[in-house]
Design an enzyme around this catalytic site. Structure first.
Site, PDB file in Angstrom:
ATOM      1  N   ASP A 284       0.637  -0.958   0.296  1.00 41.03           N
ATOM      2  CA  ASP A 284       0.409   0.027   0.303  1.00 41.03           C
ATOM      3  C   ASP A 284       0.668   0.905  -0.249  1.00 41.03           C
ATOM      4  O   ASP A 284       2.330   1.569   0.908  1.00 41.03           O
ATOM      5  CB  ASP A 284      -0.791   0.113   1.351  1.00 41.03           C
ATOM      6  CG  ASP A 284      -2.303   0.985   0.871  1.00 41.03           C
ATOM      7  OD1 ASP A 284      -2.073   2.189   0.690  1.00 41.03           O
ATOM      8  OD2 ASP A 284      -3.496   0.989   1.908  1.00 41.03           O
ATOM      9  N   ARG A 286      -0.101   4.324  -0.340  1.00 42.82           N
ATOM     10  CA  ARG A 286      -0.748   5.645  -0.004  1.00 42.82           C
ATOM     11  C   ARG A 286      -0.810   6.387   0.843  1.00 42.82           C
ATOM     12  O   ARG A 286       0.262   6.050   2.406  1.00 42.82           O
ATOM     13  CB  ARG A 286      -2.374   5.380   0.235  1.00 42.82           C
ATOM     14  CG  ARG A 286      -3.159   4.777  -0.953  1.00 42.82           C
ATOM     15  CD  ARG A 286      -4.101   3.967  -0.397  1.00 42.82           C
ATOM     16  NE  ARG A 286      -4.713   3.295  -0.102  1.00 42.82           N
ATOM     17  CZ  ARG A 286      -5.609   2.270   0.727  1.00 42.82           C
ATOM     18  NH1 ARG A 286      -6.792   2.929   0.182  1.00 42.82           N
ATOM     19  NH2 ARG A 286      -5.893   1.160   1.933  1.00 42.82           N
TER      20      ARG A 286
END
Length: 352
Positions: A284, A286
């Protein structure tokens, strides 16, 4: 303040240059993103001297290349290397079509700060994390960055500023306002949907929702993003209060093009986490600090967070937002997304 660009503005310019296929200076190196490099520029780059292709340890692991430098590997680029070969090394979505790419020769030892900075810059541009680098000062006219300063700046939280806001009646709630926030680093704008008039002294219902063009707009059945978006808005509309942050971090922060590459890998049998790793990314990518920054700008420091992802709660708490309650957002799995949801629970720690 002068008319000359700040470091943040220089990085933004260099990011845009990489996306257009231009090389950039990174300390004593000249670097170019493999994904956007053109044949004539590759030839000019190789004319500068000995070249290496820097890739992440995740991609090197897929290619069975030793990782001597922590989080990256440096492949020696043959003098007669063609762009097609470089792209086959960088992009795993075509691994089945071009399975034989080696044997590879790699470098080990020495400074790697410039290589790390170039990969980080490519990631921030949502390009494949693979760069061709030559130890030669960039020609005049190209963007020039300090590796240490670039890494430090990319690791910092970008300041966000309100750009515009207006009333926007929605199906889920007629009393709603849409706020647009613009980051200082020249990145994509992010949005906040404010439903009703949430009390700044209380803990409103809040959802951090990452943009998903395929799910939110096209109604893709491969994920649960669209149903989650509309379920969250419906819950806030029923409560007549809430804030939905719409963060433009498509594909867990890797961008739509790389997300489609990941989908191509999923069609070959890899799960969503393994697909990201084969592309050279982490599970991930983000940055949920963006959500904390928007909430602070809007005057909120306590929230009831609608999420199944503990990482979102940890990030908000570590950046000054008190999460007083986690509100689950669990929807029934479908025929096309059941494996995806199982992977999120098993490998990403989602509470499903």
């Amino acid at each position: 303040m002068t008319l000359l660009p700040t470091l943040t503005e220089q990085i933004s310019r260099a990011r845009a240059d990489l996306r257009m296929g231009l090389a950039v200076g990174m300390g004593d190196y000249t670097a170019a993103a493999v994904e956007t490099l053109r044949p004539e520029r590759l030839a000019a780059l190789l004319d500068l001297g000995h070249a290496v292709m820097a890739i992440t340890a995740r991609r090197a692991e897929t290619l069975k290349i030793p990782v001597y430098d922590g989080t990256l590997s440096r492949i020696i680029v043959p003098r007669d290397a063609e762009l097609g070969w470089l792209r086959a090394v960088a992009d795993p979505s075509a691994d089945l079509m071009t399975p034989l790419k080696g044997p590879f020769r790699t470098e080990r030892g020495g400074e790697t700060e410039a290589h790390l900075a170039a990969i980080a810059l490519a990631k921030s541009a949502q390009l494949l994390p693979a760069v061709v680098m030559v130890r030669a000062k960039a020609p005049a006219g190209l963007a020039q960055l300090s590796p240490a300063a670039c890494l430090a700046a990319l690791a910092q939280e970008s300041m966000l500023h309100p750009a515009a806001a207006a009333r926007l009646p929605l199906l889920a709630a007629e009393e709603s306002r849409l706020h647009v926030f613009r980051p200082e680093d020249g990145g994509t704008e992010h949005y906040a949907v404010e439903i009703g008039a949430p009390d700044r002294n209380l803990a409103p219902l809040v959802r951090l929702h990452s943009a998903c063009f395929t799910g939110d707009v096209l109604g893709s059945l491969k994920c649960d993003c669209g149903p989650q978006l509309h379920a969250a808005l419906a819950a806030m509309g029923a409560a007549k209060s809430g804030v939905l942050l719409y963060l433009n971090q498509e594909g867990r922060g890797i961008g739509l093009a790389n997300k489609m590459r990941a989908y191509a890998l999923q069609n070959q049998g890899f799960d969503t986490v393994d697909a990201n790793h084969r592309l050279g990314f982490e599970d991930d990518e983000r940055d949920f600090r963006i959500g904390a920054g928007i909430l602070r700008q809007m005057g909120f420091d306590r929230v009831r967070l609608m999420t199944n992802n503990p990482r979102k709660m940890d990030m908000l708490r570590s950046h000054g937002i008190e999460v007083v309650e986690r509100v689950p957002l669990i929807l029934p799995p479908g025929r096309f997304n059941s494996a995806y949801l199982a992977t999120k629970a098993a490998k990403s720690g989602h509470l499903l």
